[in-house]
Design an enzyme around this catalytic site. Structure first.
Site, PDB file in Angstrom:
ATOM      1  N   LYS A   1       4.522   2.749   1.580  1.00 32.47           N
ATOM      2  CA  LYS A   1       4.350   1.905   0.394  1.00 32.47           C
ATOM      3  C   LYS A   1       2.860   1.589   0.247  1.00 32.47           C
ATOM      4  O   LYS A   1       2.294   0.843   1.036  1.00 32.47           O
ATOM      5  CB  LYS A   1       5.120   0.590   0.522  1.00 32.47           C
TER       6      LYS A   1
ATOM      7  N   GLY B   1      -3.034  -5.105   6.816  1.00 35.06           N
ATOM      8  CA  GLY B   1      -3.065  -6.134   5.780  1.00 35.06           C
ATOM      9  C   GLY B   1      -3.305  -7.500   6.383  1.00 35.06           C
ATOM     10  O   GLY B   1      -4.005  -7.631   7.387  1.00 35.06           O
ATOM     11  N   SER B   2      -2.689  -8.515   5.782  1.00 33.53           N
ATOM     12  CA  SER B   2      -2.978  -9.892   6.182  1.00 33.53           C
ATOM     13  C   SER B   2      -2.117 -10.333   7.370  1.00 33.53           C
ATOM     14  O   SER B   2      -1.009  -9.824   7.592  1.00 33.53           O
ATOM     15  CB  SER B   2      -2.724 -10.831   5.007  1.00 33.53           C
TER      16      SER B   2
ATOM     17  N   CYS C   1     -11.744  -5.412   6.785  1.00 37.48           N
ATOM     18  CA  CYS C   1     -11.130  -6.212   7.842  1.00 37.48           C
ATOM     19  C   CYS C   1     -12.149  -6.535   8.930  1.00 37.48           C
ATOM     20  O   CYS C   1     -12.065  -7.555   9.584  1.00 37.48           O
ATOM     21  CB  CYS C   1      -9.939  -5.473   8.418  1.00 37.48           C
TER      22      CYS C   1
ATOM     23  N   GLU D   1     -10.902 -15.929   6.915  1.00 36.23           N
ATOM     24  CA  GLU D   1     -11.298 -14.641   6.355  1.00 36.23           C
ATOM     25  C   GLU D   1     -11.379 -14.787   4.836  1.00 36.23           C
ATOM     26  O   GLU D   1     -10.385 -15.087   4.180  1.00 36.23           O
ATOM     27  CB  GLU D   1     -10.266 -13.575   6.719  1.00 36.23           C
TER      28      GLU D   1
HETATM   29  P1  NAI Z   1      -0.909  -8.410   2.146  1.00 34.04           P
HETATM   30  O1  NAI Z   1      -0.936  -8.348   3.628  1.00 34.04           O
HETATM   31  O2  NAI Z   1       0.091  -9.323   1.540  1.00 34.04           O
HETATM   32  O3  NAI Z   1      -0.673  -6.942   1.540  1.00 34.04           O
HETATM   33  C1  NAI Z   1      -0.864  -5.742   2.266  1.00 34.04           C
HETATM   34  C2  NAI Z   1       0.324  -4.815   2.035  1.00 34.04           C
HETATM   35  O4  NAI Z   1       1.516  -5.443   2.519  1.00 34.04           O
HETATM   36  C3  NAI Z   1       0.596  -4.493   0.562  1.00 34.04           C
HETATM   37  O5  NAI Z   1       1.041  -3.151   0.461  1.00 34.04           O
HETATM   38  C4  NAI Z   1       1.715  -5.456   0.224  1.00 34.04           C
HETATM   39  O6  NAI Z   1       2.517  -5.043  -0.866  1.00 34.04           O
HETATM   40  C5  NAI Z   1       2.518  -5.448   1.512  1.00 34.04           C
HETATM   41  N1  NAI Z   1       3.392  -6.611   1.714  1.00 34.04           N
HETATM   42  C6  NAI Z   1       3.214  -7.878   1.246  1.00 34.04           C
HETATM   43  N2  NAI Z   1       4.250  -8.659   1.625  1.00 34.04           N
HETATM   44  C7  NAI Z   1       5.105  -7.886   2.339  1.00 34.04           C
HETATM   45  C8  NAI Z   1       6.347  -8.110   2.980  1.00 34.04           C
HETATM   46  N3  NAI Z   1       6.943  -9.305   2.968  1.00 34.04           N
HETATM   47  N4  NAI Z   1       6.942  -7.087   3.627  1.00 34.04           N
HETATM   48  C9  NAI Z   1       6.362  -5.878   3.661  1.00 34.04           C
HETATM   49  N5  NAI Z   1       5.198  -5.594   3.048  1.00 34.04           N
HETATM   50  C10 NAI Z   1       4.558  -6.583   2.398  1.00 34.04           C
HETATM   51  O7  NAI Z   1      -2.390  -8.777   1.663  1.00 34.04           O
HETATM   52  P2  NAI Z   1      -2.919  -9.185   0.192  1.00 34.04           P
HETATM   53  O8  NAI Z   1      -2.030 -10.208  -0.389  1.00 34.04           O
HETATM   54  O9  NAI Z   1      -3.197  -7.968  -0.572  1.00 34.04           O
HETATM   55  O10 NAI Z   1      -4.318  -9.866   0.573  1.00 34.04           O
HETATM   56  C11 NAI Z   1      -4.368 -11.176   1.118  1.00 34.04           C
HETATM   57  C12 NAI Z   1      -5.434 -11.295   2.170  1.00 34.04           C
HETATM   58  O11 NAI Z   1      -5.111 -10.452   3.262  1.00 34.04           O
HETATM   59  C13 NAI Z   1      -6.820 -10.815   1.755  1.00 34.04           C
HETATM   60  O12 NAI Z   1      -7.529 -11.799   1.051  1.00 34.04           O
HETATM   61  C14 NAI Z   1      -7.437 -10.515   3.082  1.00 34.04           C
HETATM   62  O13 NAI Z   1      -7.898 -11.699   3.681  1.00 34.04           O
HETATM   63  C15 NAI Z   1      -6.283  -9.970   3.893  1.00 34.04           C
HETATM   64  N6  NAI Z   1      -6.258  -8.486   3.881  1.00 34.04           N
HETATM   65  C16 NAI Z   1      -6.675  -7.815   4.983  1.00 34.04           C
HETATM   66  C17 NAI Z   1      -6.736  -6.429   4.969  1.00 34.04           C
HETATM   67  C18 NAI Z   1      -7.200  -5.657   6.140  1.00 34.04           C
HETATM   68  O14 NAI Z   1      -7.730  -4.571   5.973  1.00 34.04           O
HETATM   69  N7  NAI Z   1      -6.984  -6.124   7.342  1.00 34.04           N
HETATM   70  C19 NAI Z   1      -6.403  -5.651   3.774  1.00 34.04           C
HETATM   71  C20 NAI Z   1      -5.913  -6.446   2.681  1.00 34.04           C
HETATM   72  C21 NAI Z   1      -5.870  -7.807   2.750  1.00 34.04           C
END
Ligand code: NAI
Ligand code: MG
Length: 487
Positions: free
Chosen positions: A184, A237-238, A293, A390
């Site tokens: 996804k 992700g987060s 990240c 972050e």
């Molecule tokens: P997120 O962690 O919610 O999204 C990342 C991925 O997880 C996306 O594909 C999203 O659709 C999916 N996702 C969201 N909720 C889920 C669930 N319950 N079950 C399975 N998959 C799920 O991050 P978001 O909302 O895009 O960004 C929020 C914060 O996260 C950012 O401001 C940043 O601080 C951090 N982040 C860190 C990243 C990294 O590279 N470590 C990348 C993106 C965000």
């Protein structure tokens, strides 16, 4: 604007399941937006649990009965190399789509992200026929050996900051190991992942091996996480979402790798090459609009050089060119979406309220698109929100230090542990710090240096498991011990 927005051919907007391009069963779509002008680029099929069901079924069948895990390993490697050749052929169009969907400067996508992605897939293509077990000297008249077998169906959930590169980090080791997968992509940036699926199919990856279900986290993402037919989750992700994923996957006891965020310390000693360190501090925070990240978001500067060093860093930030991602002069594009933009602006406000000094930046750029000025806060204290959380944007927090033990304690006083950097000409200081900093990656006199062969991942709440290198491959393999009686 001299460089208008190009109009690449967006061919893939449907889901890719079992080698077919299909709409979502609900018929729903969602808009993907160009963050530079806030206009809709395309409508993309919005998958949810029923679509994930089909995708997992396809991946399951491709794993349990299909050719991919049973192929001569060298053949898998060849198909992966062919996939890379096709990416290279379409690199200009892929880069344009990446830049449109994500907002990153075209030249970054074209000359950094995609070449790194290709390098990663080629690196793992080389591993495909080098995955081998051991023979073990056990007691008694037995032959004991291990086999390294693919873990099965991998559920892969990725973010929007490096859409193509994250696909490579996930597909590379999975394909080399002989796994099948359901991915996804992030809802902000689904387009290049879909295009890559088309190229993988053209390269000869059999139907059902790669399945892509675009959609949202709580629906499509959660369905992958809960599905009993998925053996392993690879998530980037987060931390918040990672914790939900850990809870929701407990019932089916999935293997898991988590690549999460950070608040990485970037430490500059007075005896460093200060020009190089200033450039490293600048790139360390501002690369990719600050959406990394491993961003070096806490800049620790030794007291004796603090003022003159900060001046250099502020000057670089001031000169950074923010604007149209398709203008070759642009160094920084927009943030990926409104939510990220607003989060960053609210942290800038908080920094000011808490008494830090905004030495440069702090404002939105223009009134269309999610552009933020490169921002540097000085006089930051450890307990301020801008030093702890972050921010995931172009916002640097500068902290002072004088005593090394105290510095190490402060640098490690975070729930994160993804990366750190040390700038010094003193070899013993560099290596001592490299061992004392609690982080998965430590850079010395450099920043953001990645290689497909070098493992990357977090200590503490920056996640667990490693990506890249042999350690990254290991997370897609199970060890099987076979004991044969020779008696
Ligand atoms: P997120 O962690 O919610 O999204 C990342 C991925 O997880 C996306 O594909 C999203 O659709 C999916 N996702 C969201 N909720 C889920 C669930 N319950 N079950 C399975 N998959 C799920 O991050 P978001 O909302 O895009 O960004 C929020 C914060 O996260 C950012 O401001 C940043 O601080 C951090 N982040 C860190 C990243 C990294 O590279 N470590 C990348 C993106 C965000
Ligand atoms: Mg988008």
């Amino acid at each position: 604007m001299p460089h208008s927005v190009p109009n690449p051919n967006i061919r893939q907007t449907q889901m890719f399941i079992n080698g077919q391009w299909i709409p979502s069963q609900s018929g729903k779509t969602f808009d993907t937006i160009n963050p530079a002008n806030e206009e809709v680029i395309a409508q993309v099929a919005e998958g949810d649990a029923v679509d994930v069901e089909c995708a997992v079924e396809a991946a399951r069948r491709a794993f349990d009965e299909g050719p991919w895990p049973r192929l001569n390993a060298r053949e898998r490697g060849k198909i992966m190399h062919r996939f890379c050749d096709l990416i290279d052929e379409e690199i200009d169009e892929l880069a344009a789509i990446e830049s449109l969907d994500n907002g990153k400067p075209l030249k970054d996508a074209r000359y950094v992200d995609i070449p790194l992605a290709v390098e990663c897939i080629r690196y793992y293509a080389g591993w495909a026929d080098k995955i081998q077990g051991t023979t073990i000297p056990v007691n008694g008249d037995f032959l004991c050996y291990t086999r390294r077998e693919p873990v099965g169906v991998a559920g892969q959930i990725i973010p929007w900051n490096f859409p193509i590169l994250m696909v490579a980090w996930k597909w590379g080791p999975a394909l080399a190991a002989g796994c099948t997968l359901v991915m996804k992509p992030a809802e902000q940036t689904p387009l290049t992942c879909l295009r890559l699926a088309r190229l993988a199919q053209k390269a000869g990856v059999p139907d059902g091996v790669i399945n892509v279900v675009p959609g949202f986290g709580p629906t499509a993402g959660a369905a992958i996480v809960k599905h009993p037919g998925v053996d392993k989750i690879a998530f980037t992700g987060s931390g918040e979402t990672a914790k939900t994923i850990m809870r929701q996957s407990a019932d089916t006891m999935k293997r898991m790798t988590l690549e999460l965020g950070g608040k990485s310390p970037n430490i500059v000693f007075a005896d460093a090459s200060l020009e190089a360190a200033a450039e490293g501090a600048h790139i360390g925070i501002h690369l990719n609009q600050g959406q990394c990240c491993c961003a070096g978001s806490r800049l620790f500067v030794e007291d004796s050089i603090h003022d003159s060093f900060v001046e250099k860093v502020v000057e670089l930030s001031r000169k950074r060119r923010v604007g149209n991602p398709f203008d070759p002069a642009t160094e920084q594009g927009p943030q990926v979406d409104r939510a990220q933009f607003e989060k960053i602006m609210s942290y800038i406000e908080k920094g000011q309220e808490e008494g830090a000094v905004c030495a440069t930046g702090g404002q939105r750029v223009g009134d269309r698109g999610f552009f933020v000025e490169p921002t540097v806060f000085t006089e930051v204290h450890d307990e301020m929100a801008i030093a702890r959380d972050e921010i995931f944007g172009p916002v640097l927090s500068v902290l002072r230090f004088s005593d090394v033990d105290e510095l190490v304690r402060r640098a490690n006083a975070t729930t994160f542990g993804l990366a750190a950097a040390v700038w010094t000409r003193n070899v013993s200081k560099a290596h001592t710090l490299a061992s004392r900093l609690r982080a998965g990656t430590v850079w010395v006199n450099c920043y953001d240096v990645f290689d497909a062969a070098a493992p990357f991942g977090g200590f503490k709440q920056s996640g667990f498991g490693r990506e890249l290198g042999q350690r990254g491959l290991d997370t897609y393999l199970e060890d099987k011990t076979v004991t044969v009686s020779l008696g």
